[in-house]
Design a protein around this motif. Structure first.
Motif, PDB file in Angstrom:
ATOM      1  N   ASP A  87     101.454  -5.477  53.033  1.00  0.00           N
ATOM      2  CA  ASP A  87     101.426  -5.335  54.492  1.00  0.00           C
ATOM      3  C   ASP A  87     100.903  -6.607  55.161  1.00  0.00           C
ATOM      4  N   ASP A  88     100.582  -6.506  56.394  1.00  0.00           N
ATOM      5  CA  ASP A  88     100.161  -7.636  57.214  1.00  0.00           C
ATOM      6  C   ASP A  88      98.973  -8.406  56.634  1.00  0.00           C
ATOM      7  N   LEU A  89      98.066  -7.721  55.945  1.00  0.00           N
ATOM      8  CA  LEU A  89      96.859  -8.362  55.414  1.00  0.00           C
ATOM      9  C   LEU A  89      96.929  -8.604  53.912  1.00  0.00           C
ATOM     10  N   GLY A  90      98.080  -8.433  53.305  1.00  0.00           N
ATOM     11  CA  GLY A  90      98.184  -8.567  51.865  1.00  0.00           C
ATOM     12  C   GLY A  90      97.670  -7.318  51.179  1.00  0.00           C
ATOM     13  N   GLU A  91      97.454  -7.411  49.883  1.00  0.00           N
ATOM     14  CA  GLU A  91      97.002  -6.273  49.087  1.00  0.00           C
ATOM     15  C   GLU A  91      95.622  -6.571  48.502  1.00  0.00           C
ATOM     16  N   PRO A  92      94.810  -5.529  48.260  1.00  0.00           N
ATOM     17  CA  PRO A  92      93.440  -5.753  47.764  1.00  0.00           C
ATOM     18  C   PRO A  92      93.351  -6.628  46.512  1.00  0.00           C
ATOM     19  N   ASN A  93      94.290  -6.484  45.561  1.00  0.00           N
ATOM     20  CA  ASN A  93      94.218  -7.328  44.364  1.00  0.00           C
ATOM     21  C   ASN A  93      94.475  -8.802  44.715  1.00  0.00           C
ATOM     22  N   GLN A  94      95.247  -9.050  45.785  1.00  0.00           N
ATOM     23  CA  GLN A  94      95.471 -10.423  46.238  1.00  0.00           C
ATOM     24  C   GLN A  94      94.199 -10.994  46.861  1.00  0.00           C
ATOM     25  N   TRP A  95      93.465 -10.169  47.580  1.00  0.00           N
ATOM     26  CA  TRP A  95      92.225 -10.618  48.217  1.00  0.00           C
ATOM     27  C   TRP A  95      91.253 -11.144  47.163  1.00  0.00           C
ATOM     28  N   SER A  96      91.108 -10.374  46.062  1.00  0.00           N
ATOM     29  CA  SER A  96      90.141 -10.783  45.044  1.00  0.00           C
ATOM     30  C   SER A  96      90.534 -12.116  44.413  1.00  0.00           C
ATOM     31  N   LEU A  97      91.818 -12.355  44.210  1.00  0.00           N
ATOM     32  CA  LEU A  97      92.269 -13.646  43.685  1.00  0.00           C
ATOM     33  C   LEU A  97      91.925 -14.783  44.660  1.00  0.00           C
ATOM     34  N   VAL A  98      92.152 -14.541  45.941  1.00  0.00           N
ATOM     35  CA  VAL A  98      91.856 -15.555  46.955  1.00  0.00           C
ATOM     36  C   VAL A  98      90.354 -15.827  47.010  1.00  0.00           C
ATOM     37  N   PHE A  99      89.540 -14.776  47.033  1.00  0.00           N
ATOM     38  CA  PHE A  99      88.090 -14.957  47.121  1.00  0.00           C
ATOM     39  C   PHE A  99      87.546 -15.697  45.902  1.00  0.00           C
ATOM     40  N   GLU A 100      88.058 -15.366  44.718  1.00  0.00           N
ATOM     41  CA  GLU A 100      87.623 -16.041  43.496  1.00  0.00           C
ATOM     42  C   GLU A 100      88.009 -17.522  43.532  1.00  0.00           C
ATOM     43  N   ALA A 101      89.252 -17.809  43.919  1.00  0.00           N
ATOM     44  CA  ALA A 101      89.705 -19.203  44.014  1.00  0.00           C
ATOM     45  C   ALA A 101      88.908 -19.958  45.073  1.00  0.00           C
ATOM     46  N   GLU A 102      88.644 -19.310  46.176  1.00  0.00           N
ATOM     47  CA  GLU A 102      87.901 -19.955  47.260  1.00  0.00           C
ATOM     48  C   GLU A 102      86.481 -20.321  46.818  1.00  0.00           C
ATOM     49  N   ARG A 103      85.832 -19.431  46.074  1.00  0.00           N
ATOM     50  CA  ARG A 103      84.483 -19.736  45.552  1.00  0.00           C
ATOM     51  C   ARG A 103      84.536 -20.930  44.596  1.00  0.00           C
ATOM     52  N   SER A 104      85.523 -20.926  43.703  1.00  0.00           N
ATOM     53  CA  SER A 104      85.669 -22.004  42.723  1.00  0.00           C
ATOM     54  C   SER A 104      85.978 -23.332  43.412  1.00  0.00           C
ATOM     55  N   ILE A 105      86.905 -23.324  44.351  1.00  0.00           N
ATOM     56  CA  ILE A 105      87.267 -24.534  45.091  1.00  0.00           C
ATOM     57  C   ILE A 105      86.075 -25.020  45.912  1.00  0.00           C
ATOM     58  N   GLY A 106      85.364 -24.089  46.543  1.00  0.00           N
ATOM     59  CA  GLY A 106      84.188 -24.450  47.339  1.00  0.00           C
ATOM     60  C   GLY A 106      83.118 -25.119  46.500  1.00  0.00           C
ATOM     61  N   ALA A 107      82.898 -24.610  45.282  1.00  0.00           N
ATOM     62  CA  ALA A 107      81.904 -25.213  44.391  1.00  0.00           C
ATOM     63  C   ALA A 107      82.325 -26.618  43.975  1.00  0.00           C
ATOM     64  N   ALA A 108      83.609 -26.809  43.694  1.00  0.00           N
ATOM     65  CA  ALA A 108      84.115 -28.128  43.302  1.00  0.00           C
ATOM     66  C   ALA A 108      83.985 -29.120  44.458  1.00  0.00           C
ATOM     67  N   VAL A 109      84.312 -28.678  45.657  1.00  0.00           N
ATOM     68  CA  VAL A 109      84.226 -29.538  46.851  1.00  0.00           C
ATOM     69  C   VAL A 109      82.772 -29.934  47.103  1.00  0.00           C
ATOM     70  N   ALA A 110      81.868 -28.979  47.000  1.00  0.00           N
ATOM     71  CA  ALA A 110      80.443 -29.267  47.211  1.00  0.00           C
ATOM     72  C   ALA A 110      79.918 -30.222  46.144  1.00  0.00           C
ATOM     73  N   ALA A 111      80.295 -29.982  44.883  1.00  0.00           N
ATOM     74  CA  ALA A 111      79.825 -30.840  43.795  1.00  0.00           C
ATOM     75  C   ALA A 111      80.332 -32.273  43.953  1.00  0.00           C
TER      76      ALA A 111
END
Length: 114
Positions: free
Chosen positions: A26-50
């Motif tokens: 639907d308009d906001l995607g699916e819950p399993n997609q959210w978890s993939l995005v949040f996990e990637a975002e945390r990993s990317i954020g840590a790499a950017v900060a480091a």
């Protein structure tokens, strides 16, 4: 003293990396997609900060897509650090816009297809 009390250095313009991924469901995607995005975002954020090249500022879900926002002084350096994590997300079509400066009609930007 001519004109100013302090001779402060100019603040460099803020560059941006804006990644857009099409999602299913639907308009906001699916819950399993959210978890993939949040996990990637945390990993990317840590790499950017480091790497000290900026910060990942969050995401936005809607309209059948997710957008990840990151900001720093050098869009190319920021993208180089983010690129492996962005490519790891399975959602396609996808692209990244590298914006070289503050948002404006005449700011230079580059579009990269993932």
């Amino acid at each position: 003293m001519q004109g100013t009390l302090f001779d402060l250095p100019a603040i460099p313009p803020e560059h941006a990396v804006i990644a857009r991924f099409q999602q299913g469901g639907d308009d906001l995607g699916e819950p399993n997609q959210w978890s993939l995005v949040f996990e990637a975002e945390r990993s990317i954020g840590a790499a950017v900060a480091a790497a000290g090249v900026g910060e990942v500022d969050g995401d936005e879900f809607g309209g059948g897509e997710v957008v990840i926002f990151a900001y720093g002084p050098d869009a190319d350096a920021l993208y180089r650090v983010m690129e492996p994590g962005l490519h790891a997300l399975p959602f396609r079509p996808a692209h990244v816009v590298l914006r070289y400066g503050e948002p404006a009609d005449d700011v230079v930007s580059k579009r990269v297809v993932l």
